[in-house]
Scaffold this active site. Structure first.
Site, mmCIF file in Angstrom:
data_model
loop_
_atom_site.group_PDB
_atom_site.id
_atom_site.type_symbol
_atom_site.label_atom_id
_atom_site.label_comp_id
_atom_site.label_asym_id
_atom_site.label_seq_id
_atom_site.Cartn_x
_atom_site.Cartn_y
_atom_site.Cartn_z
ATOM 1 N N ALA A 77 0.868 -1.177 0.000
ATOM 2 C CA ALA A 77 0.000 0.000 0.000
ATOM 3 C C ALA A 77 0.904 1.226 0.000
ATOM 4 O O ALA A 77 2.057 1.165 0.438
ATOM 5 C CB ALA A 77 -0.895 -0.013 1.230
ATOM 6 N N GLY A 81 0.636 -4.990 1.064
ATOM 7 C CA GLY A 81 -0.541 -5.105 0.194
ATOM 8 C C GLY A 81 -0.255 -5.848 -1.104
ATOM 9 O O GLY A 81 -1.172 -6.386 -1.720
ATOM 10 N N GLU A 121 -0.534 -9.379 -0.209
ATOM 11 C CA GLU A 121 -1.959 -9.606 0.080
ATOM 12 C C GLU A 121 -2.802 -9.696 -1.194
ATOM 13 O O GLU A 121 -3.689 -10.548 -1.294
ATOM 14 C CB GLU A 121 -2.482 -8.496 1.007
ATOM 15 C CG GLU A 121 -1.907 -8.622 2.418
ATOM 16 C CD GLU A 121 -2.144 -7.387 3.276
ATOM 17 O OE1 GLU A 121 -1.778 -6.281 2.852
ATOM 18 O OE2 GLU A 121 -2.696 -7.531 4.379
HETATM 19 N N1 DAK Z 1 4.536 3.181 -0.999
HETATM 20 C C1 DAK Z 1 4.876 4.316 -1.653
HETATM 21 N N2 DAK Z 1 5.972 4.433 -2.413
HETATM 22 C C2 DAK Z 1 6.772 3.355 -2.521
HETATM 23 C C3 DAK Z 1 6.466 2.128 -1.876
HETATM 24 C C4 DAK Z 1 5.282 2.064 -1.078
HETATM 25 N N3 DAK Z 1 4.896 0.963 -0.462
HETATM 26 N N4 DAK Z 1 7.441 1.257 -2.167
HETATM 27 C C5 DAK Z 1 8.320 1.915 -2.966
HETATM 28 N N5 DAK Z 1 7.911 3.166 -3.188
HETATM 29 C C6 DAK Z 1 8.558 4.188 -3.987
HETATM 30 C C7 DAK Z 1 9.762 4.774 -3.271
HETATM 31 O O1 DAK Z 1 9.354 5.787 -2.377
HETATM 32 C C8 DAK Z 1 10.568 5.323 -4.435
HETATM 33 O O2 DAK Z 1 9.984 6.523 -4.851
HETATM 34 P P1 DAK Z 1 10.916 7.819 -5.210
HETATM 35 O O3 DAK Z 1 11.721 8.079 -3.997
HETATM 36 O O4 DAK Z 1 11.746 7.351 -6.387
HETATM 37 O O5 DAK Z 1 9.936 8.894 -5.547
HETATM 38 C C9 DAK Z 1 10.323 4.306 -5.513
HETATM 39 O O6 DAK Z 1 9.138 3.608 -5.158
HETATM 40 C C10 DAK Z 1 11.443 3.290 -5.642
HETATM 41 O O7 DAK Z 1 11.655 2.720 -4.374
HETATM 42 P P2 DAK Z 1 13.109 2.603 -3.707
HETATM 43 O O8 DAK Z 1 13.993 3.707 -4.152
HETATM 44 O O9 DAK Z 1 12.902 2.437 -2.250
HETATM 45 O O10 DAK Z 1 13.628 1.257 -4.371
HETATM 46 P P3 DAK Z 1 14.643 0.202 -3.742
HETATM 47 O O11 DAK Z 1 14.963 -0.764 -4.818
HETATM 48 O O12 DAK Z 1 15.773 0.890 -3.049
HETATM 49 O O13 DAK Z 1 13.818 -0.547 -2.616
HETATM 50 C C11 DAK Z 1 11.867 -1.704 -1.698
HETATM 51 C C12 DAK Z 1 12.717 -1.343 -2.962
HETATM 52 C C13 DAK Z 1 10.607 -2.419 -2.161
HETATM 53 C C14 DAK Z 1 12.695 -2.630 -0.810
HETATM 54 C C15 DAK Z 1 11.555 -0.389 -0.943
HETATM 55 O O14 DAK Z 1 10.992 0.538 -1.869
HETATM 56 C C16 DAK Z 1 10.582 -0.611 0.164
HETATM 57 O O15 DAK Z 1 10.961 -1.104 1.231
HETATM 58 N N6 DAK Z 1 9.323 -0.220 -0.054
HETATM 59 C C17 DAK Z 1 8.304 -0.305 0.955
HETATM 60 C C18 DAK Z 1 7.874 -1.731 1.100
HETATM 61 C C19 DAK Z 1 6.845 -1.885 2.176
HETATM 62 O O16 DAK Z 1 7.119 -1.646 3.362
HETATM 63 N N7 DAK Z 1 5.674 -2.286 1.763
HETATM 64 C C20 DAK Z 1 4.595 -2.488 2.670
HETATM 65 C C21 DAK Z 1 3.806 -1.232 2.762
HETATM 66 S S1 DAK Z 1 2.681 -1.393 4.100
HETATM 67 C C22 DAK Z 1 -4.336 -1.223 6.289
HETATM 68 C C23 DAK Z 1 -4.412 -1.247 4.922
HETATM 69 C C24 DAK Z 1 -3.345 -1.658 4.188
HETATM 70 C C25 DAK Z 1 -2.182 -2.014 4.771
HETATM 71 C C26 DAK Z 1 -2.081 -1.976 6.137
HETATM 72 C C27 DAK Z 1 -3.146 -1.592 6.903
HETATM 73 N N8 DAK Z 1 -5.416 -0.792 7.049
HETATM 74 C C28 DAK Z 1 -6.017 0.446 6.707
HETATM 75 C C29 DAK Z 1 -5.752 -1.438 8.257
HETATM 76 C C30 DAK Z 1 -1.044 -2.368 3.961
HETATM 77 C C31 DAK Z 1 0.174 -1.954 4.321
HETATM 78 C C32 DAK Z 1 1.304 -2.069 3.438
HETATM 79 O O17 DAK Z 1 1.264 -2.567 2.332
#
Ligand code: DAK
Length: 263
Positions: free
Chosen positions: A63, A108, A111
């Site tokens: 997400a 997400g 998921e």
């Molecule tokens: N959201 C927004 N932007 C994201 C993103 C994300 N999840 N993942 C990557 N990006 C963006 C980065 O900000 C970056 O943007 P710029 O800085 O270039 O503008 C671009 O994508 C490239 O990412 P990186 O530069 O970080 O690329 P790397 O190869 O260095 O790293 C990575 C890739 C996938 C390891 C890293 O980007 C990363 O850790 N991303 C976040 C992964 C993550 O934590 N995903 C889970 C998100 S939490 C709920 C509803 C839904 C959810 C929870 C609760 N309720 C309402 C109850 C769901 C939660 C989630 O999914």
């Protein structure tokens, strides 16, 4: 649509989440467009779907953290419901959906892949539920579907630790059915979808419903669900053609297409 594309190849539809600059992260607009893409599928002409992400790095990196970062409790709950409603629509979509996971499938992203019927992935795929590291719980069904797919112990380990796993480990624990190279992944997904589409469409849809509904019931109820959906296949053109082909020893005959709405 800005972030989701749809292509039709024969009876197979390909839905691509196309926001590669943000690694296909799911913001509200992307979620809305996924919903629109599924709602627009012509079920008379489509028998299986492939869901994938644009680019070679990421399926869906979760997400959108930027969008989520400022949500209030009420907005967070509403965002969770929006995602859950869409993921449930995918899970209960009348035809099979294959997730072709071409890279990161985090939060997400993991998921949404789990709301699909079948997951296959590329060898650079990474799966995980990193939410507890961000101070939240998985909110799009991760606490429910992961345990159902890989078992309670492994799901708890992944969710509590927030440790990501690579493609081979995902294969070992049964989160994906197969691992391919990047180049092979989409062709493999389309080939599997086309094979599914070559079978009797009413029977395939009834199998999906029987498996899904049966898993939510106890065995006595589940068997009744199966009986009804088995019975439902009889007197259809598909059943007559399918069995007729066998009895006439005519394996070349194509199964007749029955419009879904007219069954
Ligand atoms: N959201 C927004 N932007 C994201 C993103 C994300 N999840 N993942 C990557 N990006 C963006 C980065 O900000 C970056 O943007 P710029 O800085 O270039 O503008 C671009 O994508 C490239 O990412 P990186 O530069 O970080 O690329 P790397 O190869 O260095 O790293 C990575 C890739 C996938 C390891 C890293 O980007 C990363 O850790 N991303 C976040 C992964 C993550 O934590 N995903 C889970 C998100 S939490 C709920 C509803 C839904 C959810 C929870 C609760 N309720 C309402 C109850 C769901 C939660 C989630 O999914």
């Amino acid at each position: 649509m800005e972030f989701v594309t749809y292509e039709q190849e024969g009876y197979v539809g390909i839905v691509t989440i196309n926001r590669p600059k943000a690694l296909n992260a799911l913001n509200s607009q992307v979620l809305e467009e996924i919903k629109e893409a599924f709602e627009a599928v012509d079920l008379n002409e489509t028998r299986a779907l492939v869901l994938t992400g644009a680019g070679e790095k990421s399926f869906v990196a979760g997400a959108d953290i930027g969008e989520m970062s400022t949500l209030t409790k009420a907005e967070g709950e509403a965002f969770g419901k929006k995602g859950n409603d869409i993921f449930r629509m995918i899970e209960t979509f009348p035809i099979p959906v294959i997730a072709a996971v071409n890279g990161f499938a985090l939060g997400g992203g993991c998921e949404i892949s789990m709301s699909c019927d079948i997951r296959i992935c590329s060898d650079n795929a990474v799966f995980g539920q990193p939410e507890v590291g961000l101070g939240i719980t998985p909110g799009f069904g991760g606490t429910q579907r992961l345990a159902r797919i890989v078992g309670v112990g492994m799901a708890k380990q992944m969710i509590y630790s927030a440790i990501n796993i690579k493609a081979e480990e995902a294969l070992r624990i049964g989160l994906v059915n197969a691992v391919y190279t990047q180049e092979e992944l989409l062709p493999a997904a389309k080939k599997l979808a086309a094979k599914i589409a070559s079978n009797a469409p009413i029977a395939v849809r009834n199998c999906k419903k029987a498996i899904n509904d049966g898993l939510e019931a106890d065995m006595d109820q589940a068997i009744v669900i199966e009986e009804k959906l088995f019975g439902d296949c009889f007197e259809t053109e598909d059943q007559k053609a399918g069995m007729g082909n066998f009895l006439e020893k005519d394996k070349e005959k194509k199964l007749k297409v029955v419009p879904f709405q007219n069954r």
